[in-house]
Design a protein around this motif. Structure first.
Motif, mmCIF file in Angstrom:
data_model
loop_
_atom_site.group_PDB
_atom_site.id
_atom_site.type_symbol
_atom_site.label_atom_id
_atom_site.label_comp_id
_atom_site.label_asym_id
_atom_site.label_seq_id
_atom_site.Cartn_x
_atom_site.Cartn_y
_atom_site.Cartn_z
ATOM 1 N N LEU A 144 -1.119 3.854 -2.304
ATOM 2 C CA LEU A 144 -2.568 3.583 -2.351
ATOM 3 C C LEU A 144 -3.268 4.238 -1.165
ATOM 4 O O LEU A 144 -3.627 3.575 -0.197
ATOM 5 N N ASN A 199 -8.898 3.668 -0.055
ATOM 6 C CA ASN A 199 -9.511 2.351 -0.218
ATOM 7 C C ASN A 199 -11.022 2.547 -0.282
ATOM 8 O O ASN A 199 -11.639 3.014 0.670
ATOM 9 N N ARG A 204 0.837 -1.209 0.000
ATOM 10 C CA ARG A 204 0.000 0.000 0.000
ATOM 11 C C ARG A 204 0.867 1.252 0.000
ATOM 12 O O ARG A 204 0.600 2.210 -0.706
ATOM 13 N N THR A 256 -2.906 4.774 3.921
ATOM 14 C CA THR A 256 -1.443 4.756 4.079
ATOM 15 C C THR A 256 -0.959 5.634 5.237
ATOM 16 O O THR A 256 0.194 6.049 5.276
ATOM 17 N N SER A 273 -8.277 -0.094 -4.173
ATOM 18 C CA SER A 273 -7.303 0.783 -3.521
ATOM 19 C C SER A 273 -6.624 1.610 -4.598
ATOM 20 O O SER A 273 -5.981 1.049 -5.493
#
Ligand code: IPM
Ligand code: MN
Length: 357
Positions: free
Chosen positions: A102, A105, A97, A138, A266
């Motif tokens: 990313l 989500n 991630r 993140t 994501s």
């Protein structure tokens, strides 16, 4: 169209549910004349066994070079029961991630008309419930430092950190989603206790000036946990920090009738990853009993978000509805006469092959 997809099956039931998702992607590509090109990578416990690293550099390179990543699940009981393990499969998911940037989500919570009777909630509460949770992915307590143990081992600490830019970018995305939907945004936090939550609230208040049409409400997470079950239809777009989003979406999945149904996307700075919200369900691994629909519906999100192919996504959702109507569903939905994981995948692919759409 050429579709470069990296497939990361991961641990537990990951490989068997991802097999079904790939079957379905293949069927859609046959029908619509696309050319999928798959590459396969290791992640999680499987990658630790092979290389000692739960998100190896080779896997990261594959992800960076592809248009989309289809991801199964991560986690293994060998590590869950060993709090002292030096490397953990979940670290691989977090590294992926972070390295792919990313930060958002997207977890849609939808209901299926033919499954309403499977929800533990009364039909009139559930019918038509349709909201999207946008979980920050993140930052927060998952990544904040310092994290660790005191030298004597008797104290442990995690740190929740958020920077304003992290909050701004995800909340802008949430406002944009709200603009395309019912223009209602619920920001979930714990601003009565946490400093990070107060920064979130302040930031959303500032951003809301740019979105005068969006009605914003602020809700404490404990209250949100209650209202999601008591009155799910009141929500449209929910935005929240990493850990609250993790917990609330597992909770929200019961509205639908099974955690095995919920997909996610994501998205962020590089290649997007499409993953079920469920975990690796180790006790079912290899038994061909797990519900593949969260993975299959994640593939539908992939067509939608990574390739902007809306009809392809719609075709998959129609096939899923057809599997409910034919009562070809796994044991989490039908305990009396369950279908196998692979039978669900076969039915979906076959339905798509034969569809006239
Ligand atoms: C999820 C999972 C992960 C998370 C775990 C496996 C680290 O529960 O994707 O929701 O907590 O983010
Ligand atoms: Mn989770």
């Amino acid at each position: 169209m050429k579709l470069k997809i990296t497939v990361l099956p991961g641990d537990g039931i990951g490989p068997e549910v991802i097999d079904q998702a790939v079957k379905v992607v293949d069927a859609v590509c046959r029908k619509k004349g696309h050319k999928p090109e798959y590459s396969h990578g290791l992640v999680g416990a499987a990658a630790i066994d092979e290389s000692g690293d739960p998100y190896p550099e080779d896997t990261h390179r594959l992800c960076m070079e592809s248009d989309a990543v289809l991801f199964g699940a991560i986690g293994h009981p060998r590590f869950d029961n060993d709090p002292k393990a030096r490397v953990r499969p979940e670290t691989g998911l977090l590294a992926m991630r972070k390295k792919l940037g990313l930060y958002a989500n997207i977890r849609p919570i939808m209901t299926f008309p033919s499954l309403l009777h499977k929800s533990p909630l009364r039909k009139e509460l559930v019918e038509g419930a349709d909201f999207i949770t946008i979980r920050e992915l993140t930052g927060g307590i998952y990544f904040g430092r310092p994290q660790g143990r005191s030298e004597d081992g008797n104290t442990a600490y995690d740190t929740c950190v958020y920077h304003k830019y992290e909050i701004e970018r995800i909340c802008r995305l949430a406002f944009d989603f709200a603009m395309k939907r019912k223009k209602k945004l619920t920001m979930v936090d714990k601003a009565n206790v946490l400093a990070t939550s107060r920064l979130w609230r302040e930031t959303v208040q500032q951003l809301s000036a740019n979105y005068p049409e969006v009605e914003v409400e602020y809700m404490f997470v404990d209250n949100a946990a209650m209202q999601i079950i008591q009155w799910p239809k009141r929500f449209d777009v929910l935005v929240t920090e990493n850990m609250f989003g993790d917990i609330l979406t597992d909770e929200a999945s019961v509205i639908t009738g099974s955690l095995g149904l919920l997909p996610s996307a994501s998205i962020g700075m590089h290649t997007s990853v499409f993953e079920p919200i469920h975990g690796s369900y180790p006790s079912a691994a290899g038994k061909n009993i797990a519900n593949p629909l969260a993975a299959v519906l994640s593939a539908a999100l992939m067509f939608e978000y990574a390739f902007n192919l809306q009809n392809e996504a719609w075709l998959i959702r129609q096939a899923v509805e057809a599997s409910f109507l034919a009562d070809i569903v796994t044991e989490d939905i039908d305990t009396m006469n369950p279908a196998k994981t692979s039978e669900v995948g076969d039915l979906l692919a076959d339905w798509i092959d034969k569809s006239k759409i």
